[in-house]
Design an enzyme around this catalytic site. Structure first.
Site, PDB file in Angstrom:
ATOM      1  N   HIS A  13       0.878  -1.275  -0.133  1.00 29.02           N
ATOM      2  CA  HIS A  13       0.029   0.051  -0.212  1.00 29.02           C
ATOM      3  C   HIS A  13       0.836   1.346  -0.053  1.00 29.02           C
ATOM      4  CE1 HIS A  13      -0.430   1.647   4.529  1.00 29.02           C
ATOM      5  NE2 HIS A  13       1.019   0.996   4.248  1.00 29.02           N
ATOM      6  N   CYS A  22       5.309   6.936   4.715  1.00 33.05           N
ATOM      7  CA  CYS A  22       4.326   6.019   3.942  1.00 33.05           C
ATOM      8  C   CYS A  22       3.666   6.643   2.838  1.00 33.05           C
ATOM      9  CB  CYS A  22       3.203   6.135   5.212  1.00 33.05           C
ATOM     10  SG  CYS A  22       3.834   5.405   6.777  1.00 33.05           S
ATOM     11  N   HIS A  26       5.181   0.371  -0.302  1.00 34.37           N
ATOM     12  CA  HIS A  26       5.676  -0.573   0.744  1.00 34.37           C
ATOM     13  C   HIS A  26       4.692  -1.458   1.099  1.00 34.37           C
ATOM     14  CE1 HIS A  26       3.658   2.333   3.338  1.00 34.37           C
ATOM     15  NE2 HIS A  26       3.825   1.512   3.995  1.00 34.37           N
ATOM     16  N   HIS A  28       3.072  -4.436   4.186  1.00 37.86           N
ATOM     17  CA  HIS A  28       3.250  -5.001   5.685  1.00 37.86           C
ATOM     18  C   HIS A  28       2.745  -6.324   5.662  1.00 37.86           C
ATOM     19  CE1 HIS A  28       3.435  -1.056   7.275  1.00 37.86           C
ATOM     20  NE2 HIS A  28       2.631  -0.404   6.372  1.00 37.86           N
ATOM     21  N   HIS A  72      -1.009 -10.767  -0.749  1.00 39.71           N
ATOM     22  CA  HIS A  72      -0.502 -10.333  -1.919  1.00 39.71           C
ATOM     23  C   HIS A  72      -0.943  -9.529  -2.947  1.00 39.71           C
ATOM     24  CE1 HIS A  72       2.141 -13.613   0.408  1.00 39.71           C
ATOM     25  NE2 HIS A  72       3.118 -12.721  -0.615  1.00 39.71           N
ATOM     26  N   GLU A 136      -1.293  -3.082  11.484  1.00 40.49           N
ATOM     27  CA  GLU A 136      -0.577  -2.624  10.192  1.00 40.49           C
ATOM     28  C   GLU A 136       0.894  -3.140  10.418  1.00 40.49           C
ATOM     29  OE1 GLU A 136      -0.884   0.974   7.511  1.00 40.49           O
ATOM     30  OE2 GLU A 136       0.683   1.749   8.857  1.00 40.49           O
TER      31      GLU A 136
HETATM   32  N1  LIG Z   1      -2.872   6.717  12.234  1.00 44.88           N
HETATM   33  C1  LIG Z   1      -2.334   6.110  11.208  1.00 44.88           C
HETATM   34  N2  LIG Z   1      -1.141   6.586  11.153  1.00 44.88           N
HETATM   35  C2  LIG Z   1      -0.299   5.787  10.317  1.00 44.88           C
HETATM   36  C3  LIG Z   1      -0.620   4.824   9.460  1.00 44.88           C
HETATM   37  C4  LIG Z   1      -1.923   4.607   9.382  1.00 44.88           C
HETATM   38  O1  LIG Z   1      -2.621   3.539   8.802  1.00 44.88           O
HETATM   39  N3  LIG Z   1      -2.883   4.966  10.475  1.00 44.88           N
HETATM   40  N4  LIG Z   1       0.038   4.161   8.524  1.00 44.88           N
HETATM   41  C5  LIG Z   1       1.302   4.583   8.369  1.00 44.88           C
HETATM   42  C6  LIG Z   1       2.354   3.926   7.436  1.00 44.88           C
HETATM   43  O2  LIG Z   1       1.514   2.958   6.594  1.00 44.88           O
HETATM   44  C7  LIG Z   1       3.518   3.067   8.096  1.00 44.88           C
HETATM   45  O3  LIG Z   1       3.757   1.957   7.556  1.00 44.88           O
HETATM   46  C8  LIG Z   1       3.552   2.427   9.443  1.00 44.88           C
HETATM   47  O4  LIG Z   1       3.757   3.542  10.516  1.00 44.88           O
HETATM   48  P1  LIG Z   1       5.196   3.718  11.307  1.00 44.88           P
HETATM   49  O5  LIG Z   1       4.867   4.569  12.346  1.00 44.88           O
HETATM   50  O6  LIG Z   1       6.470   3.931  10.449  1.00 44.88           O
HETATM   51  O7  LIG Z   1       5.110   2.347  11.926  1.00 44.88           O
HETATM   52  P2  LIG Z   1       6.201   1.189  12.149  1.00 44.88           P
HETATM   53  O8  LIG Z   1       5.928   0.138  12.757  1.00 44.88           O
HETATM   54  O9  LIG Z   1       7.208   1.022  10.836  1.00 44.88           O
HETATM   55  O10 LIG Z   1       7.480   2.054  13.114  1.00 44.88           O
HETATM   56  P3  LIG Z   1       8.283   1.607  14.123  1.00 44.88           P
HETATM   57  O11 LIG Z   1       8.752   2.846  14.936  1.00 44.88           O
HETATM   58  O12 LIG Z   1       9.415   0.941  13.489  1.00 44.88           O
HETATM   59  O13 LIG Z   1       7.661   0.592  14.945  1.00 44.88           O
HETATM   60  C9  LIG Z   1       1.864   5.744   9.088  1.00 44.88           C
HETATM   61  N5  LIG Z   1       1.049   6.185  10.056  1.00 44.88           N
HETATM   62 ZN   LIG Z   2       2.508   1.137   5.642  1.00 41.24          ZN
END
Ligand SMILES: Nc1nc2c(c(=O)[nH]1)N=C([C@H](O)[C@H](O)COP(=O)(O)OP(=O)(O)OP(=O)(O)O)CN2
Ligand SMILES: [Zn+2]
Length: 149
Positions: A13, A22, A26, A28, A72, A136
């Site tokens: 997504h 984001c 990328h 998940h 996928h 996610e």
């Molecule tokens: N409220 C939301 N905030 C964010 C979403 C979402 O769906 N709802 N999505 C993203 C991104 O898709 C991102 O992949 C995930 O965010 P991130 O904070 O980078 O999460 P990580 O687990 O990768 O972070 P770590 O710090 O490594 O745990 C962003 N925000």
């Molecule tokens: Zn994401």
């Protein structure tokens, strides 16, 4: 009584308006937790005796209506025309076009909307979908509940 079945799937997504990482394409390893409520079925001799619903049946319905469609696949917002158009150039690419941006919140809502009518009260035990929790990442998730609850 409440019971929950967890399943996992992989999908790509992007969040086109996101201020940071984001907005890039990328993926998940998503997890989805489906919580149902209902009375415990009291039906001696029936396969579901003592259950709210067989966990295997919860999985089968979730796979049929959501997981196998999203696994996928690339989940893309209908208005993200750059990506929609790009994916359309790839023959037979597994793309799921959504009416909302594919955040955890919107994916949880969409899964709830799809699944709500799929879990049916076949045994008169007041079975109903209570919650869809969509992870996610292991650290980030959203809960979709019945509207008004
Ligand atoms: N409220 C939301 N905030 C964010 C979403 C979402 O769906 N709802 N999505 C993203 C991104 O898709 C991102 O992949 C995930 O965010 P991130 O904070 O980078 O999460 P990580 O687990 O990768 O972070 P770590 O710090 O490594 O745990 C962003 N925000
Ligand atoms: Zn994401």
């Amino acid at each position: 009584m409440r019971i929950t079945r967890r399943l996992e799937f992989d999908a790509g997504h992007r969040i086109p308006d996101h201020a940071s990482q984001c907005r890039h394409l990328h993926g998940h390893r998503y997890a989805i937790e489906i919580t149902l409520s209902g009375d415990i079925i009291d039906a001696a001799g029936e396969a579901v005796n003592g259950m709210v619903m067989d966990f295997g049946d919860i999985k089968l319905i979730a796979r049929t209506h959501v997981i196998d469609r999203w696994d996928h696949a690339f989940l893309v917002y209908r208005g993200d025309s750059a990506v929609v158009d790009f994916l359309a150039t790839m023959p037979a690419h597994k793309t799921v076009v959504l009416d909302t941006v594919p955040t955890a919140e919107n994916l949880a809502s969409e899964a709830f909307r799809i699944l709500d009518s799929c879990y049916r009260d076949l045994y008169g035990n007041h079975l109903r979908l209570e919650r869809v929790r969509l992870y996610e990442t292991p650290n980030c998730w959203a809960d979709a509940l019945r509207p008004g609850e």
